[in-house]
Design a protein around this motif. Structure first.
Motif, PDB file in Angstrom:
ATOM      1  N   HIS A  37      62.245  34.628  66.913  1.00 17.22           N
ATOM      2  CA  HIS A  37      63.518  34.391  66.242  1.00 17.22           C
ATOM      3  C   HIS A  37      64.531  33.757  67.170  1.00 17.22           C
ATOM      4  CE1 HIS A  37      62.351  37.514  63.034  1.00 17.22           C
ATOM      5  NE2 HIS A  37      62.182  36.309  62.566  1.00 17.22           N
ATOM      6  N   SER A  38      64.442  32.453  67.278  1.00 20.69           N
ATOM      7  CA  SER A  38      65.416  31.777  68.126  1.00 20.69           C
ATOM      8  C   SER A  38      66.671  31.491  67.327  1.00 20.69           C
ATOM      9  CB  SER A  38      64.811  30.500  68.690  1.00 20.69           C
ATOM     10  OG  SER A  38      64.202  29.795  67.645  1.00 20.69           O
ATOM     11  N   LYS A  39      66.622  31.720  66.040  1.00 23.97           N
ATOM     12  CA  LYS A  39      67.853  31.656  65.257  1.00 23.97           C
ATOM     13  C   LYS A  39      67.848  32.705  64.148  1.00 23.97           C
ATOM     14  CE  LYS A  39      66.697  27.689  62.337  1.00 23.97           C
ATOM     15  NZ  LYS A  39      65.306  27.337  62.513  1.00 23.97           N
ATOM     16  N   PHE A  64      84.559  35.198  64.205  1.00 23.57           N
ATOM     17  CA  PHE A  64      84.601  36.044  65.392  1.00 23.57           C
ATOM     18  C   PHE A  64      86.033  36.218  65.907  1.00 23.57           C
ATOM     19  CE2 PHE A  64      80.043  34.857  65.592  1.00 23.57           C
ATOM     20  CZ  PHE A  64      79.516  36.128  65.666  1.00 23.57           C
ATOM     21  N   PHE A  82      76.936  30.839  68.434  1.00 19.63           N
ATOM     22  CA  PHE A  82      77.257  31.619  67.237  1.00 19.63           C
ATOM     23  C   PHE A  82      78.594  31.115  66.688  1.00 19.63           C
ATOM     24  CE2 PHE A  82      75.103  35.791  68.946  1.00 19.63           C
ATOM     25  CZ  PHE A  82      73.933  35.078  69.156  1.00 19.63           C
ATOM     26  N   ASN A  83      78.570  30.515  65.528  1.00 14.55           N
ATOM     27  CA  ASN A  83      79.824  30.022  64.966  1.00 14.55           C
ATOM     28  C   ASN A  83      80.517  31.063  64.112  1.00 14.55           C
ATOM     29  OD1 ASN A  83      79.453  27.467  66.125  1.00 14.55           O
ATOM     30  ND2 ASN A  83      78.017  26.951  64.474  1.00 14.55           N
ATOM     31  N   ALA A  84      79.733  31.770  63.345  1.00 15.56           N
ATOM     32  CA  ALA A  84      80.296  32.775  62.442  1.00 15.56           C
ATOM     33  C   ALA A  84      79.365  33.977  62.406  1.00 15.56           C
ATOM     34  CB  ALA A  84      80.437  32.165  61.050  1.00 15.56           C
ATOM     35  N   PRO A  85      79.902  35.145  62.067  1.00 19.92           N
ATOM     36  CA  PRO A  85      79.048  36.334  61.996  1.00 19.92           C
ATOM     37  C   PRO A  85      77.947  36.188  60.936  1.00 19.92           C
ATOM     38  CG  PRO A  85      81.381  36.938  61.920  1.00 19.92           C
ATOM     39  CD  PRO A  85      81.315  35.448  61.774  1.00 19.92           C
ATOM     40  N   GLN A  89      76.462  41.264  60.324  1.00 16.62           N
ATOM     41  CA  GLN A  89      77.575  41.333  61.293  1.00 16.62           C
ATOM     42  C   GLN A  89      78.938  41.311  60.604  1.00 16.62           C
ATOM     43  OE1 GLN A  89      76.637  37.941  63.738  1.00 16.62           O
ATOM     44  NE2 GLN A  89      74.988  39.002  64.862  1.00 16.62           N
ATOM     45  N   SER A 110      64.090  42.108  61.089  1.00 18.22           N
ATOM     46  CA  SER A 110      64.226  41.434  62.367  1.00 18.22           C
ATOM     47  C   SER A 110      64.842  40.043  62.182  1.00 18.22           C
ATOM     48  CB  SER A 110      62.834  41.314  62.979  1.00 18.22           C
ATOM     49  OG  SER A 110      62.896  40.618  64.177  1.00 18.22           O
ATOM     50  N   GLY A 111      65.701  39.658  63.091  1.00 19.95           N
ATOM     51  CA  GLY A 111      66.264  38.315  63.055  1.00 19.95           C
ATOM     52  C   GLY A 111      67.565  38.179  62.291  1.00 19.95           C
ATOM     53  N   LYS A 114      71.217  42.100  64.401  1.00 22.90           N
ATOM     54  CA  LYS A 114      71.571  43.462  64.823  1.00 22.90           C
ATOM     55  C   LYS A 114      71.837  43.534  66.333  1.00 22.90           C
ATOM     56  CE  LYS A 114      67.730  45.352  63.232  1.00 22.90           C
ATOM     57  NZ  LYS A 114      67.094  44.143  62.682  1.00 22.90           N
TER      58      LYS A 114
END
Ligand code: ADP
Length: 446
Positions: A37-39, A64, A82-85, A89, A110-111, A114
């Motif tokens: 999970h790179s994104k 954020f 990370f632009n937005a939660p 999140q 997953s991904g 968290k």
């Protein structure tokens, strides 16, 4: 090791020829997912929030900035791209960062963000001017602890003076030596030793306690009791957080004991997989060789984007990979005996389109999602350990979530009575027709 003991236990009833490929523990699956999970994995399912204490904060943030983070931390978050939660999140972060602090139990696949959420919480609460551990994060294995550590280092890279210590096997502290780092990330056994035997830090001064991968944690012998022991050492006003990818009754029970005081509970369901956009076919064959020939016909007759082929055993998978390679196909072979990092590389190469075909066994493919696969071949139909039709695995191999609801094709090979019965069972179970395909006349495939 404990891991091996667990795997042996799990394998008692399996058919003999699967035995060599059943070495996948929950912690392996989890690590593989982290490596893959790179994104963010997007999830449109509804978020469920439960709270006993109606005064705990509940609103969501869309940025954020709205969280009023320390500028160096905000910079670290943006530097990570990370632009937005993420969806979880948005709701979790306001609760996690509220004052007075709230306890939380959060579950999502997953991904979904968290780790980033609790790392942000630890970094936002750690005071680097105080030279002692204030945040403690438990992970089930060495490798998973290192993954969390990497995220923590990256996110805190502009926070001067902030220090992280790993409490994992191989790391040593001298008896009586006091740690002056701010965040400890470790596995339960080592942390117990450091807290109670060596007294390397004062657990009563921990402000944020995180238990990650609770479902994996309880699958490992001894981890549960060690986690309780640590939890009991915390002071009553320590913020306690627990995260898990799944949330069945055993995880719930564990979570309830680790986070006893009015936690906010957040759950994000996995998006449902469905067979709605899938055309399902079957081909009848009389032998393994005939199956291969039929497969080979398919690959030369129709243009296939990315495809995955599932085999019952590792031996079958490598046999097929060799045959397909011999015919000039670029295939990847995902096999359970490879180290996880290599498995992740093979999956990444496939995802990047370097190989168009990925041949795999059930076991080694557990936990992976490859969105762009349009053709799935069941070279062998999925069976449970006691040889019953495995509808759940069938759905997971073939099914799509709403978001990636592109059309797909599933081709099932049937060789003999038993597999025909399996196919009929699956067909009936889902109430979706599986049409017969003639291997020498593939015009029926659209
Ligand atoms: P989980 O702990 O649920 O498995 P992670 O926190 O590891 O999820 O996030 C999954 C991936 O998404 C990671 O590569 C992470 O860097 C990235 N990620 C997390 N939060 C965000 C975000 N708000 N925006 C973009 N990417 C994110």
């Amino acid at each position: 090791t404990q891991d091996n003991a667990e795997q042996q236990g799990a394998g008692e009833n399996k058919p003999p020829d699967e035995s060599t490929d059943d070495k996948v523990s929950k912690s392996d699956i989890s690590l593989l997912q982290k490596l893959l999970h790179s994104k963010l994995v997007h999830n449109k399912a509804d978020l469920e929030v439960l709270r006993k204490d109606p005064t705990s904060p509940l609103h969501s943030v869309k940025s954020f900035e709205a969280l009023h983070l320390k500028p160096q931390l905000l910079k670290g978050v943006y530097d990570m791209g990370f632009n937005a939660p993420s969806k979880i999140q948005e709701t979790a972060l306001p609760v996690l960062l509220a004052d007075p602090p709230c306890n939380m139990i959060a579950q999502s696949q997953s991904g979904t963000g968290k780790t980033a959420a609790f790392v942000l919480t630890m970094l936002s609460r750690a005071d680097s001017s105080k030279p002692y551990p204030q945040c403690l994060c438990l992970a089930p294995t060495y490798e998973l602890a290192l993954q969390i550590g990497q995220v923590t280092s990256e996110m805190s890279k502009h926070m001067e003076g902030l220090q992280i210590t790993y409490a994992v096997r191989g790391e040593r502290v001298a008896r009586g030596e006091k740690l002056n780092s701010h965040i400890i990330i470790g596995t339960p056994g080592t942390v117990v030793d450091w807290a109670f035997k060596f007294r390397s830090f004062d657990i009563r001064l921990i402000r944020v306690f995180v238990l990650d991968e609770a479902d994996v944690m309880i699958s490992l012998q001894g981890h549960q009791d060690q986690s309780y022991r640590l939890q009991r050492g915390l002071s009553a006003d320590c913020q306690m957080l627990l995260f898990s990818a799944t949330y069945d009754s055993s995880v719930m029970e564990f979570a309830g004991k680790i986070i006893p005081n009015d936690p906010v509970i957040i759950k994000l369901r996995r998006e449902e997989e469905s067979l709605d956009n899938i055309k399902q076919y079957y081909i009848e064959c009389n032998s393994q060789q005939e199956k291969f020939e039929a497969l080979s016909n398919i690959y030369s007759a129709i243009s296939i984007g990315q495809s995955m082929i599932f085999c019952a055993t590792r031996k079958m998978a490598s046999w097929l990979a060799e045959k397909m390679t011999g015919e000039g196909h670029a295939v990847g072979l995902l096999s359970g005996e490879l180290p996880i990092e290599m498995r992740a590389d093979i999956i990444k190469r496939f995802r990047d389109g370097k190989e168009k075909v990925l041949i795999t066994t059930n076991v080694s493919a557990r936990g992976i999602d490859v969105e762009q696969v349009t053709v799935v071949v069941n070279f062998d139909l999925p069976l449970t350990l006691d040889h019953k039709p495995d509808c759940e695995t069938y759905l997971h191999r073939i099914g799509r979530t709403g978001r990636f609801g592109k059309n797909g094709i599933a081709i099932n090979f049937v060789d003999g009575h038993r597999s025909m019965n399996t196919l009929r069972f699956i067909e009936k179970h889902f109430g979706r027709q599986i049409s017969k395909l003639d291997a020498d006349d593939l015009d029926a495939i659209e």
